[in-house]
Design an enzyme around this catalytic site. Structure first.
Site, PDB file in Angstrom:
ATOM      1  N   ARG A  36      98.356 -21.159  50.555  1.00 56.51           N
ATOM      2  CA  ARG A  36      98.521 -22.607  50.707  1.00 56.51           C
ATOM      3  C   ARG A  36     100.094 -22.856  51.059  1.00 56.51           C
ATOM      4  O   ARG A  36     100.389 -23.894  51.779  1.00 56.51           O
ATOM      5  CB  ARG A  36      97.892 -23.423  49.800  1.00 56.51           C
ATOM      6  CG  ARG A  36      96.496 -23.494  50.135  1.00 56.51           C
ATOM      7  CD  ARG A  36      95.681 -24.458  49.120  1.00 56.51           C
ATOM      8  NE  ARG A  36      94.360 -24.858  49.533  1.00 56.51           N
ATOM      9  CZ  ARG A  36      93.362 -25.530  48.685  1.00 56.51           C
ATOM     10  NH1 ARG A  36      93.720 -25.971  47.457  1.00 56.51           N
ATOM     11  NH2 ARG A  36      92.404 -25.809  49.199  1.00 56.51           N
ATOM     12  N   LYS A 197      72.638 -22.618  46.904  1.00 68.30           N
ATOM     13  CA  LYS A 197      71.702 -23.818  46.883  1.00 68.30           C
ATOM     14  C   LYS A 197      71.748 -24.744  48.215  1.00 68.30           C
ATOM     15  O   LYS A 197      72.776 -25.221  48.766  1.00 68.30           O
ATOM     16  CB  LYS A 197      72.227 -24.721  45.719  1.00 68.30           C
ATOM     17  CG  LYS A 197      72.015 -24.066  44.409  1.00 68.30           C
ATOM     18  CD  LYS A 197      72.587 -25.146  43.077  1.00 68.30           C
ATOM     19  CE  LYS A 197      72.105 -24.476  41.925  1.00 68.30           C
ATOM     20  NZ  LYS A 197      72.716 -25.469  40.933  1.00 68.30           N
ATOM     21  N   GLY A 354      85.265 -22.658  50.295  1.00 63.33           N
ATOM     22  CA  GLY A 354      84.981 -21.893  49.112  1.00 63.33           C
ATOM     23  C   GLY A 354      84.872 -20.469  49.285  1.00 63.33           C
ATOM     24  O   GLY A 354      86.061 -19.932  49.489  1.00 63.33           O
ATOM     25  N   GLY A 377      86.399 -28.264  50.086  1.00 69.20           N
ATOM     26  CA  GLY A 377      85.531 -29.492  50.093  1.00 69.20           C
ATOM     27  C   GLY A 377      85.760 -30.364  51.452  1.00 69.20           C
ATOM     28  O   GLY A 377      84.765 -30.739  51.889  1.00 69.20           O
TER      29      GLY A 377
HETATM   30  C1  3PG Z   1      91.294 -28.156  46.697  1.00 67.31           C
HETATM   31  O1  3PG Z   1      91.980 -27.439  46.324  1.00 67.31           O
HETATM   32  O2  3PG Z   1      90.241 -28.387  47.153  1.00 67.31           O
HETATM   33  C2  3PG Z   1      92.102 -29.698  47.225  1.00 67.31           C
HETATM   34  O3  3PG Z   1      93.480 -29.293  47.025  1.00 67.31           O
HETATM   35  C3  3PG Z   1      91.441 -30.835  46.765  1.00 67.31           C
HETATM   36  O4  3PG Z   1      91.671 -30.761  45.406  1.00 67.31           O
HETATM   37  P1  3PG Z   1      90.376 -31.748  44.616  1.00 67.31           P
HETATM   38  O5  3PG Z   1      89.203 -31.075  44.841  1.00 67.31           O
HETATM   39  O6  3PG Z   1      90.838 -31.648  43.157  1.00 67.31           O
HETATM   40  O7  3PG Z   1      90.628 -32.971  45.261  1.00 67.31           O
HETATM   41 MG    MG Z   2      88.073 -29.273  45.418  1.00 63.47          MG
END
Ligand code: 3PG
Ligand code: MG
Length: 396
Positions: A36, A197, A354, A377
């Site tokens: 990142r 899931k 993920g 996410g």
């Molecule tokens: C992540 O690592 O998914 C992003 O930096 C967002 O972080 P968070 O899920 O804690 O908001």
């Molecule tokens: Mg996250």
């Protein structure tokens, strides 16, 4: 939606508040994966080349509005300096005198990094007063944090409304890749969705069936769909209470003309363990004490055949228990085929979220994909068809 890129805003002589996502994994005080940080280099270099001063705003972990020393961004300053190959001046707060002092102390070609925005309770509340305090520090706002764009926070949302704004180079690349995959894709489109899931990916599946021609469902969630069709899966991971929902998704897909690909053969073991003895069988033959850990070779052959007819692929989640050999075989074979078709110019392939990146790296396929998102996410929410607040706030 219309947004400015760095090319559209004046940067010479400006202090550029640059929101990045450098929420990197750490162990024993060392950054274990700097991806990142590496991804923000083009934006940082562009701003500096055009005469701007880079002031990085970022969160780290989830300190929940309090100062938590273990979550201080000061701990990653050496890693940021190593990647950027520039001196980093650290500001012990992201607003006020400490931030101003750091900005004033930094020389040409140096980069300022301000302390964790989430040390302020106003950050996660999208507090306009905190955003105004941030805005006072600079002249221009650049958001390069696509992977945090699903959060409506002061530094990702409210701040964008207070200054001239632009998407950074990484944000720009993510938005273009996502548009090419689901917004305005070359058709037909195949989506591969795997993982444990159904319950965590319901909205995503519901959105995809109306947007893609082929939907491959793999991993533990495929078992839930098998159960929904009256196929017994023994001791396999399955959410039996989600059978109705799975049937609804199947019906919606049929109506929309989306072909769903479920396993036709499976790899069955008796233990969830690497190298557990296993056998391959037709999907209807799983014994009561068996556990489906991967899709079989006939399933993979059918996915490959459909993929060869597609122009675009979007991928989230592994097809089997990819963390255990040899139950990574279906994921590896399918990923390799996607990489081959992409390298040959037949496929636009986009992946994210993920475990996905880890699975594609393990398959040795990631380098040939058209685009691999840095987001977890945010990628999922975008696949669900949601508007990401950090992206929406860049609208001009
Ligand atoms: C992540 O690592 O998914 C992003 O930096 C967002 O972080 P968070 O899920 O804690 O908001
Ligand atoms: Mg996250």
């Amino acid at each position: 939606m219309a947004w400015n890129s760095l090319d559209d805003v004046a940067l010479a002589g400006k202090v550029v508040l640059t929101r990045v996502d450098i929420n990197v994994p750490m162990e024993d005080g060392k950054v274990t994966d700097a991806t990142r940080i590496e991804k923000i280099v083009p934006t940082v270099e562009d701003i500096i080349a055009r005469g701007g001063k880079v002031v990085l705003l970022a969160h780290f972990d989830r300190p929940k509005g309090k100062v938590v020393p273990e979550m201080s961004l000061s701990r990653i300053v050496p890693a940021v300096e190593a990647v950027l190959k520039r001196k980093v001046v650290f500001g012990t707060d992201c607003v006020g005198a400490a931030a101003q002092t750091a900005i004033a102390a930094s020389g040409p070609g140096e980069v300022v990094l301000l302390e964790n925005t989430r040390f302020h309770a106003g950050e996660e509340k999208n507090d306009p007063a905190l955003a105004a305090d941030m805005a006072r520090l600079g002249d221009v706002y650049v958001n390069d944090a696509f992977s945090a764009a699903h959060r409506a926070h002061a530094s990702t949302e409210a701040l964008a409304r207070l200054l001239p704004k632009a998407a950074g180079r990484l944000m720009e690349a993510e938005l273009k890749a996502l548009d090419a995959a689901l917004g305005n894709p070359a058709r037909p489109v195949m989506a591969v969705v795997g993982g444990a899931k159904v319950s965590t990916k319901l909205e995503l599946l519901g959105n995809l069936v109306s947007k893609v021609e082929h939907l491959v469902i793999g991993g533990g969630m495929a078992n839930t769909f098998l159960v929904a069709q009256g196929i017994e899966v023994g001791k396999s991971l399955a959410e039996r209470d989600m059978a109705d929902t799975a049937r609804e998704i199947l019906a919606k897909a049929k109506e929309a003309g989306c072909k769903i690909h479920l396993p036709v053969d499976v790899v069955v073991a008796h233990e969830f363990k690497a190298n557990a003895p296993s056998s391959i069988m037709v999907v209807t033959a799983c014994p009561a004490d068996g556990m489906i850990l991967d899709a079989g070779s006939e399933t993979v052959a059918r996915i490959k055949a459909a993929m060869s007819q597609c122009a675009t692929l979007i991928w989230n989640g592994p097809l089997g228990a990819f963390e255990l050999t040899p139950f990574d075989a279906a994921t590896n074979a399918t990923a390799k085929e996607a990489a081959r078709l992409t390298a040959a110019g037949h496929l636009i392939s986009v992946a994210g979220g993920g475990d996905t990146v880890a699975a594609l790296n393990q398959a040795g396929a990631a380098d040939d994909f058209t685009f691999i998102s840095t987001a977890g996410g945010a990628f999922l929410e975008w696949m669900e068809g949601k508007v990401l607040p950090g992206v929406a706030a860049l609208n001009v």
